[in-house]
Design a protein around this motif. Structure first.
Motif, short mmCIF file in Angstrom:
data_model
loop_
_atom_site.label_atom_id
_atom_site.label_comp_id
_atom_site.label_asym_id
_atom_site.label_seq_id
_atom_site.Cartn_x
_atom_site.Cartn_y
_atom_site.Cartn_z
N GLN A 6 -15.88 10.60 -15.46
CA GLN A 6 -17.12 11.39 -16.49
C GLN A 6 -18.93 10.89 -15.88
O GLN A 6 -18.53 9.51 -16.27
N LEU A 7 -19.37 11.88 -15.41
CA LEU A 7 -20.72 11.04 -14.79
C LEU A 7 -21.84 12.29 -15.55
O LEU A 7 -21.35 12.81 -15.55
N LEU A 8 -22.90 11.09 -15.09
CA LEU A 8 -24.35 11.68 -16.36
C LEU A 8 -26.00 11.35 -15.05
O LEU A 8 -25.20 10.71 -15.86
N GLY A 9 -26.20 12.24 -14.98
CA GLY A 9 -26.96 11.96 -13.66
C GLY A 9 -27.21 13.01 -13.22
O GLY A 9 -27.57 14.53 -13.67
N ARG A 10 -28.64 12.46 -12.58
CA ARG A 10 -29.08 14.04 -11.20
C ARG A 10 -28.59 14.16 -9.79
O ARG A 10 -28.82 13.24 -9.38
N ILE A 11 -28.76 15.84 -9.80
CA ILE A 11 -28.19 15.98 -8.18
C ILE A 11 -29.52 15.50 -7.16
O ILE A 11 -30.70 15.59 -7.85
N GLY A 12 -28.91 15.36 -5.99
CA GLY A 12 -29.66 14.60 -5.14
C GLY A 12 -30.32 14.90 -4.25
O GLY A 12 -31.62 15.48 -3.55
N ALA A 13 -29.19 16.68 -3.65
CA ALA A 13 -30.50 17.52 -3.43
C ALA A 13 -29.47 18.52 -3.24
O ALA A 13 -28.23 18.63 -4.04
N SER A 30 -24.24 15.82 -3.76
CA SER A 30 -24.75 14.27 -4.38
C SER A 30 -24.95 14.04 -5.89
O SER A 30 -26.21 14.91 -5.92
N LEU A 31 -24.64 12.87 -6.55
CA LEU A 31 -25.17 12.58 -7.51
C LEU A 31 -25.52 11.62 -8.26
O LEU A 31 -25.03 10.58 -8.03
N ALA A 32 -26.60 10.99 -8.35
CA ALA A 32 -27.06 9.64 -8.73
C ALA A 32 -26.93 9.40 -9.91
O ALA A 32 -26.95 10.21 -11.03
N THR A 60 -29.35 2.73 -8.53
CA THR A 60 -29.01 3.35 -8.17
C THR A 60 -27.26 4.01 -7.85
O THR A 60 -27.43 2.72 -6.27
N GLU A 61 -26.60 4.68 -8.07
CA GLU A 61 -25.43 4.19 -7.38
C GLU A 61 -25.12 6.21 -6.68
O GLU A 61 -25.20 6.85 -7.95
N TRP A 62 -24.31 6.26 -5.91
CA TRP A 62 -24.77 7.69 -5.40
C TRP A 62 -23.26 7.87 -5.81
O TRP A 62 -22.01 7.36 -5.03
N HIS A 63 -22.40 9.23 -5.85
CA HIS A 63 -21.59 10.19 -5.89
C HIS A 63 -20.89 10.98 -4.96
O HIS A 63 -22.24 11.90 -5.35
N ARG A 64 -20.25 11.38 -4.42
CA ARG A 64 -20.13 12.79 -3.67
C ARG A 64 -18.80 13.56 -4.44
O ARG A 64 -17.64 12.94 -5.03
#
Length: 149
Positions: free
Chosen positions: A49-56, A72-74, A90-94
């Protein structure tokens, strides 16, 4: 439904047997069951489960037979040093999505900077780079995405 009735019928027959016949009959039943049904597979969990902001903005990739949406999700982790100074890592998730309805919703409504909650599983794979060398990839395969305003 048929299997359940057969199993209930077998159980009733076994309960009516004498103890020595019961053991022999159980051995025969389990031998038959092993031949007809595959072995039981151990249950495992692969859940993220991830809660974050879209990178693009999301991108449509893959082929027409096997389309996929990628974004991508930060996520952030906050640290506080003894001196009182804060540090944010900050960690980036594909994130990838294969589900047809969810794929279209993501392409139509998801925008850069939007806050989302993604539920899915971790996947690993290999891709060939432009130089011809294989490299490993890690992604979150989205099962559900919740959009926030």
């Amino acid at each position: 439904m048929f299997t359940r009735n057969v199993m209930n019928h077998r159980c009733l027959k076994l309960l009516a047997l004498k103890p020595t016949n019961l053991i022999n009959n159980l051995r025969q039943t389990s031998a038959v069951s092993n031949q007809q049904e595959p072995e039981r597979i151990e249950k495992t969990i692969n859940s993220v489960q991830l809660l974050g902001r879209i990178g693009a903005d999301p991108q449509r990739k893959g082929s027409s037979e096997h389309p996929v949406v990628v974004f991508s999700l930060a996520t952030h982790t906050n640290y506080r040093y003894e001196s009182g100074e804060f540090l944010q890592r900050t960690e980036w998730h594909r994130v990838i999505c294969f589900k047809p309805g969810l794929r279209e919703t993501i392409m139509n409504y998801m925008k850069k900077g939007q806050r989302v909650h993604v539920t899915g599983r971790i996947t690993y794979g290999e891709v060939k780079g432009d130089d011809g060398k294989n490299r490993t990839t890690t992604a979150i395969q989205a099962e559900d995405v919740i959009f926030f305003q």
